[in-house]
Scaffold this motif. Structure first.
Motif, mmCIF file in Angstrom:
data_model
loop_
_atom_site.group_PDB
_atom_site.id
_atom_site.type_symbol
_atom_site.label_atom_id
_atom_site.label_comp_id
_atom_site.label_asym_id
_atom_site.label_seq_id
_atom_site.Cartn_x
_atom_site.Cartn_y
_atom_site.Cartn_z
ATOM 1 N N MET A 74 0.825 -1.196 0.000
ATOM 2 C CA MET A 74 0.000 0.000 0.000
ATOM 3 C C MET A 74 0.868 1.260 0.000
ATOM 4 O O MET A 74 0.555 2.252 -0.662
ATOM 5 N N MET A 75 1.970 1.211 0.740
ATOM 6 C CA MET A 75 2.866 2.372 0.785
ATOM 7 C C MET A 75 3.501 2.621 -0.576
ATOM 8 O O MET A 75 3.598 3.771 -1.038
ATOM 9 N N LEU A 76 3.940 1.551 -1.253
ATOM 10 C CA LEU A 76 4.541 1.691 -2.583
ATOM 11 C C LEU A 76 3.534 2.293 -3.562
ATOM 12 O O LEU A 76 3.850 3.241 -4.299
ATOM 13 N N VAL A 77 2.325 1.750 -3.576
ATOM 14 C CA VAL A 77 1.294 2.262 -4.482
ATOM 15 C C VAL A 77 0.965 3.715 -4.157
ATOM 16 O O VAL A 77 0.797 4.553 -5.055
ATOM 17 N N ALA A 78 0.907 4.049 -2.864
ATOM 18 C CA ALA A 78 0.586 5.415 -2.458
ATOM 19 C C ALA A 78 1.667 6.393 -2.911
ATOM 20 O O ALA A 78 1.355 7.507 -3.371
ATOM 21 N N LEU A 79 2.930 5.994 -2.794
ATOM 22 C CA LEU A 79 4.016 6.872 -3.205
ATOM 23 C C LEU A 79 3.978 7.144 -4.705
ATOM 24 O O LEU A 79 4.118 8.287 -5.157
ATOM 25 N N TYR A 80 3.798 6.080 -5.496
ATOM 26 C CA TYR A 80 3.723 6.269 -6.946
ATOM 27 C C TYR A 80 2.477 7.066 -7.333
ATOM 28 O O TYR A 80 2.530 7.924 -8.223
ATOM 29 N N ALA A 81 1.367 6.807 -6.660
ATOM 30 C CA ALA A 81 0.133 7.541 -6.956
ATOM 31 C C ALA A 81 0.297 9.024 -6.630
ATOM 32 O O ALA A 81 -0.168 9.899 -7.376
ATOM 33 N N ALA A 82 0.969 9.325 -5.522
ATOM 34 C CA ALA A 82 1.195 10.726 -5.146
ATOM 35 C C ALA A 82 2.081 11.425 -6.170
ATOM 36 O O ALA A 82 1.830 12.585 -6.537
ATOM 37 N N ALA A 83 3.114 10.723 -6.647
ATOM 38 C CA ALA A 83 4.010 11.319 -7.638
ATOM 39 C C ALA A 83 3.287 11.593 -8.953
ATOM 40 O O ALA A 83 3.404 12.676 -9.535
ATOM 41 N N VAL A 84 2.523 10.596 -9.415
ATOM 42 C CA VAL A 84 1.756 10.775 -10.665
ATOM 43 C C VAL A 84 0.677 11.839 -10.474
ATOM 44 O O VAL A 84 0.411 12.648 -11.372
ATOM 45 N N GLY A 85 0.055 11.855 -9.299
ATOM 46 C CA GLY A 85 -0.955 12.877 -9.009
ATOM 47 C C GLY A 85 -0.369 14.275 -9.073
ATOM 48 O O GLY A 85 -0.991 15.192 -9.619
ATOM 49 N N ALA A 86 0.845 14.445 -8.522
ATOM 50 C CA ALA A 86 1.506 15.747 -8.596
ATOM 51 C C ALA A 86 1.767 16.145 -10.041
ATOM 52 O O ALA A 86 1.587 17.311 -10.422
ATOM 53 N N LEU A 87 2.151 15.161 -10.854
ATOM 54 C CA LEU A 87 2.403 15.437 -12.270
ATOM 55 C C LEU A 87 1.128 15.899 -12.971
ATOM 56 O O LEU A 87 1.128 16.875 -13.727
ATOM 57 N N LEU A 88 0.020 15.215 -12.706
ATOM 58 C CA LEU A 88 -1.252 15.568 -13.345
ATOM 59 C C LEU A 88 -1.760 16.928 -12.881
ATOM 60 O O LEU A 88 -2.296 17.704 -13.674
ATOM 61 N N VAL A 89 -1.560 17.220 -11.595
ATOM 62 C CA VAL A 89 -2.055 18.491 -11.060
ATOM 63 C C VAL A 89 -1.232 19.667 -11.570
ATOM 64 O O VAL A 89 -1.777 20.649 -12.092
ATOM 65 N N PHE A 90 0.117 19.564 -11.434
ATOM 66 C CA PHE A 90 0.962 20.727 -11.705
ATOM 67 C C PHE A 90 1.379 20.871 -13.162
ATOM 68 O O PHE A 90 1.775 21.969 -13.571
ATOM 69 N N ARG A 91 1.321 19.789 -13.956
ATOM 70 C CA ARG A 91 1.698 19.915 -15.358
ATOM 71 C C ARG A 91 0.511 19.861 -16.310
ATOM 72 O O ARG A 91 0.669 20.132 -17.502
ATOM 73 N N LEU A 92 -0.677 19.510 -15.799
ATOM 74 C CA LEU A 92 -1.849 19.415 -16.670
ATOM 75 C C LEU A 92 -3.008 20.257 -16.153
ATOM 76 O O LEU A 92 -3.448 21.204 -16.830
ATOM 77 N N ALA A 93 -3.491 19.958 -14.961
ATOM 78 C CA ALA A 93 -4.699 20.626 -14.455
ATOM 79 C C ALA A 93 -4.473 22.120 -14.221
ATOM 80 O O ALA A 93 -5.233 22.962 -14.725
ATOM 81 N N MET A 94 -3.424 22.465 -13.456
ATOM 82 C CA MET A 94 -3.201 23.876 -13.140
ATOM 83 C C MET A 94 -2.900 24.715 -14.377
ATOM 84 O O MET A 94 -3.440 25.829 -14.523
ATOM 85 N N PRO A 95 -2.056 24.248 -15.317
ATOM 86 C CA PRO A 95 -1.857 25.037 -16.533
ATOM 87 C C PRO A 95 -3.149 25.259 -17.318
ATOM 88 O O PRO A 95 -3.360 26.356 -17.860
ATOM 89 N N LEU A 96 -4.013 24.246 -17.381
ATOM 90 C CA LEU A 96 -5.281 24.427 -18.085
ATOM 91 C C LEU A 96 -6.158 25.456 -17.381
ATOM 92 O O LEU A 96 -6.767 26.324 -18.024
#
Length: 440
Positions: free
Chosen positions: A181-203
Motif C-alpha cells: 500500500m505504501m509503494l502504491v501510495a508513493l507512486y500515486a502521489a508522484a503521478v498525481g503531482a504530475l497531473l495536477v501541476f503539469r496538466l490541471a493547473m496550466p489548463l
C-alpha cells in the motif's frame, strides 16, 4: 526540507530491504552475496523513479528550492543513477540465480522472465527506460529537437508503470500488505503531482487568464519578440528572469510546448518573450497573428532578484541569453554605478535590445559592455575574440570589485559554465552566482 523528505524516502526503501532479513540471508544463502545487493539496487532504483516523476511535475516549492538549473542537474543525476542501479539489479539477480541453480546466464535470465509474474511487463518497461537514458546523453540531446526529446521522455512514465507491478507480485520486501500500500501510495502521489501541476493547473490558468498574442516584432534580423496580453496576469506573480512553457494555438503542431523566458519585466496584463529563430518552433513565432490564443505553464525558475544577496549586480549574457537578463536589468533595484552588464555576441548586428539596453544605461546608470566576436578557438571561454588573458583575470579587469557583486549568468551551456567558473576563480562565493543555461 526537500532534502529531508528525499532522505526519509530513501531510508524507508532501505528499511524494507533490512526488514525482509536481507542482511542475514546475504551471508547464509549460496546466491546471497549477489542477489541481495541486487535487490537493494532494485529498491533504490525504484525509489529514484518516484523522485524522477516528482521532478517532472515541477512542483512549485521544489522548483523554488532548487531552481531550473539545479533541477536539471538533479534530474539527470537521479535518472542515470536509477538506470544504472536497475541494470545492476538485473545483472546481480541473473548471476546469483545462475550460481544457485547452475544455469547459464541466458538460462537464468530466461527463467526469471518466463516464471516470475510481471517480468514480461518489467522487461518492456526496462527497454523503454534504457531508450530514455540513451537519448538523455549529451551527444544525443544535441541531435534532438526540444519537443522530440520531451516526447521521448514521456515514455519514462510508461516504463515506470510497466516495471512497478513485478515489484508487488514477486518482491519479498512487499509481501506485507502495508508495504504494498505504501509503494502504491508513493507512486500515486508522484503521478498525481504530475497531473495536477503539469496538466490541471496550466489548463485552469490558461482558461482564467485568457492570454493572446498582441503583436509580433522583429528586434534584429533572426530574432522576434512576441507581445502577449492577458487578464489578471499579476495573480500569477511572474518575475523578471522567469520562463514559461508556451503553446500557441496557431495550427498544426500547436500542442508542442516550448520554454521562452520573459524578455521584459512583467507589468499589468502584458508579457513579452523573445526568441532566436533557430528551429521550426521558434521560426513559426514570426507568423503568429494578433489574437492567437495561448496555453501556458509557469512561471518557472528562480533566476530572479529573490536570490540576490547584496546591492551590486553583474549580469553576463551570451546571444539570446540576454532575454531574461534584459528583464532583470529593468526590474532589479540598484543605484547608478551598482550594475554591470557584459553582453557577448558573435558580431555587432547580433546584439538584441541594444537600444533598450542603451536606454537603461542612460536612465538607470547600468554600465553595459558589448563584447563582439566569436569565442576563442581551442578552449571553452566566456570571452569574445582571441582571448589573451585567463578568464578570471579578464573578468577582474572589467569588474575590479567583482567580489562585491551578485553574478547572473545566462547563455549556452558551455559558455555559461566557463563564465560561472571564471567568477568563482575571481573570488565570488558560489552562493552569489546565479546560473541559467539554455540547455535541456
Amino acid at each position: 526540507m526537500c532534502s529531508v523528505v528525499f532522505c526519509a524516502g530513501l531510508v524507508f526503501f532501505v528499511y524494507l530491504w533490512v526488514h525482509d532479513g536481507s542482511l542475514r540471508l546475504m551471508t547464509t544463502k549460496t546466491e546471497g552475496p549477489l542477489t541481495y545487493p541486487g535487490k537493494l539496487a532494485g529498491l533504490i532504483s525504484a525509489y529514484l523513479m518516484i523522485v524522477q516523476v516528482v521532478l517532472m511535475a515541477r512542483v512549485p516549492w521544489v522548483e523554488r528550492a532548487f531552481g531550473r538549473d539545479g533541477l536539471v542537474r538533479i534530474h539527470r543525476l537521479t535518472g542515470f543513477t536509477s538506470l544504472n542501479l536497475m541494470l545492476a539489479h538485473i545483472l546481480l539477480l541473473t548471476l546469483g540465480y545462475m550460481v544457485r541453480d547452475e544455469r547459464t546466464v541466458l538460462g537464468s535470465l530466461w527463467w526469471m522472465m518466463a516464471d516470475w509474474r510481471g517480468m514480461m511487463l518489467a522487461t518492456l518497461g526496462t527497454v523503454l527506460l534504457i531508450m530514455v537514458g540513451v537519448t538523455s546523453g549529451r551527444a544525443a540531446r544535441r541531435r534532438l529537437r526540444y519537443h522530440t526529446w520531451h516526447l521521448l521522455h514521456l515514455y519514462t512514465l510508461l516504463g515506470i508503470a510497466l516495471v512497478v507491478p513485478h515489484m508487488i507480485w514477486t518482491g519479498s520486501e512487499f509481501r506485507p500488505h502495508w508495504a504494498q500500500m505504501m509503494l502504491v501510495a508513493l507512486y500515486a502521489a508522484a503521478v498525481g503531482a504530475l497531473l495536477v501541476f503539469r496538466l490541471a493547473m496550466p489548463l485552469v490558468h490558461s482558461v482564467r487568464h485568457q492570454v493572446v498574442v498582441e503583436r509580433v516584432v522583429e528586434d534584429v534580423p533572426g530574432n522576434v519578440s512576441v507581445h502577449l496580453r492577458g487578464v489578471g496576469l499579476a495573480r500569477l506573480r511572474p518575475q523578471a528572469g522567469q520562463f514559461f512553457i508556451w503553446r500557441f494555438r496557431d495550427g498544426r503542431g500547436w500542442t508542442r510546448g516550448n520554454p521562452y523566458a520573459l524578455s521584459a519585466a512583467p507589468g499589468g496584463d502584458m508579457l513579452r518573450i523573445t526568441a532566436k529563430e533557430v528551429g521550426v518552433n521558434s521560426r513559426r513565432l514570426r507568423a503568429l497573428q494578433p489574437g492567437t490564443k495561448v496555453l501556458f505553464e509557469g512561471p518557472y525558475g528562480r533566476f530572479t532578484g529573490e536570490s540576490r544577496h547584496g546591492r551590486k549586480v553583474l549580469a553576463m549574457a551570451s546571444g539570446i541569453g540576454i532575454t531574461p537578463v534584459r528583464a532583470l536589468m529593468e526590474d532589479l533595484d540598484y543605484a547608478p554605478g551598482e550594475a554591470v552588464l557584459l553582453y557577448r555576441g558573435s558580431s555587432e548586428k547580433d546584439f538584441v535590445f541594444r537600444p533598450e539596453l542603451d536606454e537603461l544605461a542612460q536612465l538607470r546608470g547600468v554600465r553595459v559592455v558589448y563584447l563582439p566576436g566569436r569565442r576563442p578557438n581551442g578552449r571553452s571561454s566566456w570571452q569574445a575574440g582571441p582571448a589573451v588573458e585567463d578568464d578570471h583575470i579578464a573578468l577582474q579587469r572589467l569588474v575590479p570589485d567583482i567580489r562585491e557583486h551578485d553574478i547572473y549568468v545566462c547563455g549556452p551551456d558551455a559558455w555559461a559554465r566557463s563564465a560561472a567558473d571564471a567568477a568563482r576563480r575571481a573570488g565570488v562565493p558560489a552562493t552569489h552566482i546565479h546560473l541559467e543555461r539554455f540547455a535541456f
